[in-house]
Structures are given as structure tokens and as C-alpha cells.
Design a protein around this motif. Structure first.
Motif, short mmCIF file in Angstrom:
data_model
loop_
_atom_site.label_atom_id
_atom_site.label_comp_id
_atom_site.label_asym_id
_atom_site.label_seq_id
_atom_site.Cartn_x
_atom_site.Cartn_y
_atom_site.Cartn_z
N SER A 410 -7.58 -16.33 2.97
CA SER A 410 -7.18 -17.39 2.40
C SER A 410 -7.69 -18.02 1.51
O SER A 410 -8.55 -18.45 1.34
CB SER A 410 -6.82 -18.03 4.17
N PRO A 411 -6.73 -18.83 1.10
CA PRO A 411 -7.58 -19.72 -0.36
C PRO A 411 -8.25 -21.19 -0.07
O PRO A 411 -8.92 -21.20 -0.91
CB PRO A 411 -6.38 -20.05 -0.98
N GLU A 412 -8.44 -21.72 1.63
CA GLU A 412 -9.08 -22.29 1.88
C GLU A 412 -10.27 -21.00 2.24
O GLU A 412 -11.65 -22.59 2.84
CB GLU A 412 -7.96 -23.52 3.35
N THR A 413 -10.52 -20.36 2.27
CA THR A 413 -11.86 -19.64 2.97
C THR A 413 -13.18 -19.28 2.44
O THR A 413 -12.36 -19.19 1.00
CB THR A 413 -11.49 -18.32 4.42
N ARG A 414 -14.31 -19.99 2.15
CA ARG A 414 -15.58 -19.64 1.61
C ARG A 414 -15.43 -19.02 1.63
O ARG A 414 -16.58 -18.32 1.02
CB ARG A 414 -15.38 -21.45 1.24
#
Length: 485
Positions: A410-414
């Protein structure tokens, strides 16, 4: 410097779709399903209804009449699917749109099965088209099983009116949402001795007007659920042979083609299963396996795809059965392992075509789950990995594949741990693998203001993730070193 190559995602010989939620079970999020099955589907089917002129609307009808005594699942004023909350005066903030966004950001297309009052106005149909035009390629199955007699639209209109409504709905919705591909689902050939389809005369024009042909075929079904229990001698269940269902489906396709002047269109099975209420859990799994074996062994090029109905079920039509103590918990059925193995067979996997070397920044284009451009990164393993993981600095929305296993970022996942790609499928010695990256829309919707925005989504990847591979524990095994003292 890490080499990067272009890669193209394409069609499977026979696509695998999955139904998620219906009158028999609630929607299960795509993160959970992806982790259980290890790969995305071409499409996820959602079941909704639209009866905006009824006094009970927009309530779910079984909840509105929760104390009503019923003799059959469909003994309500309208169909007991989740209410479609868009349309005239509706909102796209709720359902089915939240589920549709979840599906698309996970690299899958949406199949929206929608039962509609056949007497709604053209304005209602236009509003539905406006609702759907930002969701890329979308399969719309309008008033499915339309030659039956159980759904409310068949009780309010005769078969010719239902067929005429289908043609009207297709025309108006596609005027507003050309990205929509319509699915006509009727009974097809229902008896081995039959030459024609049920209600063939009434639906011939619909056969010609639709984009995709479809039948729902169950090798076993207990339609009396949940009112009664299937027992020997009962009248609310059936069982056919796997061969019979296969042949009825094939002959339905041939008849569709005949009615269309000999011109072929894609043919799908929009609902396929064997009901465990009739067969028990083990024969259910075996029947699904036998059907897919026939598709492979007989090279059924006429069949474009099938949809397994469904992921989690309160009865015995699911890969999981809903825990009666907790609706958020699923109990895996034997068919889960069978299905997981089947959808990883080559015939049911999307194709991947490698292209030439490229450099970052690179534009990734997503048109559908069968048409996307991504990148491929070669990885070298000296031995089976103990650690294999990715570290990101950007807000990309990605679907990743390694060693046959898919992952979502997801966009928030690093951070993404790729080690599940090796559980049960580990390497033996040195090996070269390729990490693939694709970028479906992060919001689940396309940007209609962009060039070709109704049909495609583009994302520019500026930087690769940091790739960490280790083939031994960080610290040595002290027990071995010390002789297990």
C-alpha cells in the motif's frame, strides 16, 4: 547498479475469478484473501441489488423484515443482496464503492452483479453509468440468472420485458461508462436432450447486445438453504455429474454463438461450485478438481474464465465457512487447498512477457488485470534465503510477484517481507529469480482528467526499493557449535 527490465502482464488461457460476499456471506477484504491464496484474481464478483422505488429502500431487505418468516431465501419484497447505494440521490462514499476500490488497488478488476428493478427510469441507469466510469475495466452482470423465476425482477416483469430491460440498461450505462463490459447470464442449455436455450426467443437480442456470455452452473446445489437441511429424498437440492455440467456449459456457448450469427464472444461461468451441503466437503473439492482437469485436458478454448462462488459462506459454498461464533472468522474447508493448487496451474495464470532493459524513472501503466506494463528485477540467490525483504521510501501502490507468490504494498507501507514466497516452495542451491512490480491505482479509481483516464492509470516509479537478501541467520547456531550441550 541493479538492472531493470520491462514486463507485460497479459491474459490467462482461462481466467480465475472469485465471488466475495452475497446473501450468504459478508465481504472479506482483499489483503486477507491474497494472503490465503497467494495470487490475485482477474476479477472479484460483488452481489448487490437496486430497487430505488420501493418503500423499504435502501434497507437490506432481510434486515428490514428480520422477524419475517420465510419459506425460501427470496421470499422478500426484493432480492436480499447488499443495497447498491449509488444511483440517483445516492453516494459513492459507501458500498459497493469501498469494496470496489479495495479490489482494484489490489490489482484486480471488479465484477458487479446487480439485480435491478426492470421498471427504473433511464435516468437511474444513466446515474449508475456515471458511478462506474472511474473504475477502469469493469464487468457488469445485470439481472443474472434471468431465465429463472426466483429473483424479484422476474416476479415484476415477464421474460420479454426482462430481456428488453437488459438491452436498454446495456445501451444507457455504456453511453455514460464505455469502460464497462456487460455480462448476460441466462440459463443456457439446461438439459442434455435440449437443442435450444430456455427462453431463447425472448433473449436473442440480448445475446447480440451484450459483451460477454455467461451461465451459472452448479454441480450440486442446496437451494433450500438456509430454511431447510438437505437430506436424501428431499426436494430442495440437486446433484449432477461433472461431465454433464461441463457439456451443458460448452453447448450453451455453441448456442450463444449460433444466435449471434456464428460470431464468437467471450464465455464465462459466472458462478461455479459444488455445494458441500449435498456432497460433503471432500467430494466438493474433488468435483472442482475434476472440472478444472477437463478444462485443461480438453483444451477448452471456448471458455474464457470461471468464477468460484464464493470465498466465505455461511453455508457450504465457500473456500471458508463462516464461524457461527464470530462472523469475522473463516474456517478453511478442504476445497481451499484444492482451489489454491488449481489457480496456480499455468492455464489459469496471467501471462508475463519480458521486454527490453529500461531505466528509472519509469512509467508503469495499468489498464486491467490482464493488460499492464510493469518492471522486472533479476535477483540472484546463492542459497535458499533466510531473509528476503524490500524497503521503500516512496508512496507507491504496488502488486509484487516473486517465485509464484504475489504481495501487495500500500502507499503507506515501507517494508514488505517476501519470505512467504519460499514457504513450501523453497529453492535448492543457487538460483536466479525475477521480482515483478506493477502499479494499479492507489485509490482504486482512475483519474478521469488524465489522458485516456477512463481506461488506464499511470504511475511513475522514481526509485527502486532496497532489496535485502541473506542466506544464513545473522548469528550462527550456538547449539550446533557447542554440540547441543
Amino acid at each position: 547498479m541493479q538492472k531493470v527490465y520491462k514486463i507485460k502482464l497479459g491474459r490467462a488461457a482461462c481466467a480465475a475469478d472469485l465471488s466475495d460476499g452475497s446473501e450468504r456471506g459478508e465481504y472479506v477484504c482483499q489483503d486477507y484473501i491474497l494472503n490465503r491464496l497467494g495470487r490475485p484474481h482477474r476479477s472479484i464478483n460483488l452481489m448487490y441489488c437496486y430497487y430505488p422505488n420501493d418503500k423499504e429502500w435502501p434497507a437490506r431487505i432481510s434486515e428490514y423484515y428480520k422477524d419475517k418468516k420465510i419459506r425460501f431465501q427470496w421470499d422478500y419484497p426484493y432480492d436480499d443482496y447488499f443495497p447498491y447505494l449509488g444511483g440517483i440521490g445516492g453516494s459513492r462514499d459507501g458500498e459497493p464503492f469501498e469494496s470496489m476500490r479495495d479490489i482494484r488497488r489490489h490489482g484486480q478488476d471488479v465484477t458487479l452483479t446487480l439485480t435491478i428493478d426492470p421498471f427504473v427510469s433511464d435516468e437511474h441507469l444513466a446515474a449508475i453509468g456515471e458511478d462506474l466510469k472511474s473504475f477502469g475495466r469493469l464487468f457488469l452482470r445485470i439481472n443474472h440468472e434471468a431465465t429463472g423465476n426466483w429473483f424479484e425482477f422476474n416476479k415484476r416483469a415477464d421474460y420479454q420485458q426482462v430481456a428488453d430491460f437488459y438491452c436498454r440498461a446495456v445501451r444507457i450505462i455504456k453511453e455514460h461508462a464505455p469502460n464497462v463490459q456487460t455480462i448476460l447470464c441466462i440459463g443456457g442449455i439446461e438439459e442434455m436432450s435440449a437443442e435450444e436455450m430456455v427462453k431463447e426467443k425472448e433473449f436473442t437480442q440480448a445475446v447480440r447486445d451484450t459483451d460477454i456470455w455467461s451461465v451459472d452452473k452448479y454441480m450440486a446445489l442446496h437451494w433450500g438453504w438456509p430454511v431447510d437441511i438437505a437430506e436424501s429424498g428431499g426436494s430442495t437440492h440437486m446433484r449432477s455429474s461433472v461431465r454433464e455440467i461441463y457439456e451443458l456449459t460448452r453447448r450453451s456457448y455453441e448456442r450463444f454463438k449460433y444466435l449471434n450469427g456464428g460470431v464468437s464472444k467471450p464465455m464465462v461461468m459466472s458462478e461455479l461450485n459444488a455445494d458441500g451441503n449435498v456432497t460433503g466437503p471432500y467430494e466438493q473439492a474433488e468435483m472442482i478438481r475434476l472440472f478444472c482437469d477437463m478444462i485443461e485436458e480438453e483444451n477448452a478454448e471456448w471458455l474464457s474464465g470461471f468464477c468460484f462462488y464464493q470465498f466465505r459462506d455461511r453455508g457450504r459454498l465457500g473456500l471458508e465457512r463462516q464461524d457461527p461464533n464470530n462472523a469475522d472468522v473463516g474456517i478453511e474447508q478442504p476445497v481451499m487447498q484444492t482451489y489454491r493448487e488449481l489457480i496456480h496451474r499455468e492455464r489459469f495464470l496471467t501471462s508475463m512477457t519480458m521486454g527490453g532493459e529500461t531505466k528509472l524513472p519509469v512509467k508503469l501503466t495499468w489498464r486491467s488485470s490482464e493488460d499492464a506494463e510493469g518492471i522486472a528485477i533479476p535477483l540472484h540467490f546463492e542459497a535458499p534465503p533466510v531473509f528476503c525483504e524490500l524497503f521503500f521510501e516512496d508512496e507507491s501502490n504496488l502488486m509484487l510477484e516473486l517465485n509464484g507468490r504475489w504481495f501487495y504494498k500500500s502507499p503507506e507501507t515501507r517494508y514488505v517481507d517476501l519470505m512467504p514466497a519460499f514457504y513450501g516452495n523453497n529453492l535448492h542451491g543457487k538460483c536466479e529469480l525475477t521480482l515483478k512490480l506493477f502499479a494499479p491505482p492507489a485509490s482504486g479509481e482512475n483519474d478521469l482528467a488524465a489522458e485516456d483516464g477512463m481506461f488506464s492509470w499511470c504511475y511513475t516509479l522514481e526509485k527502486l526499493p532496497v532489496i535485502r537478501i541473506r542466506t544464513a541467520p545473522i548469528e550462527p547456531d550456538k547449539d550446533k557449535k557447542e554440540g547441543n550441550k
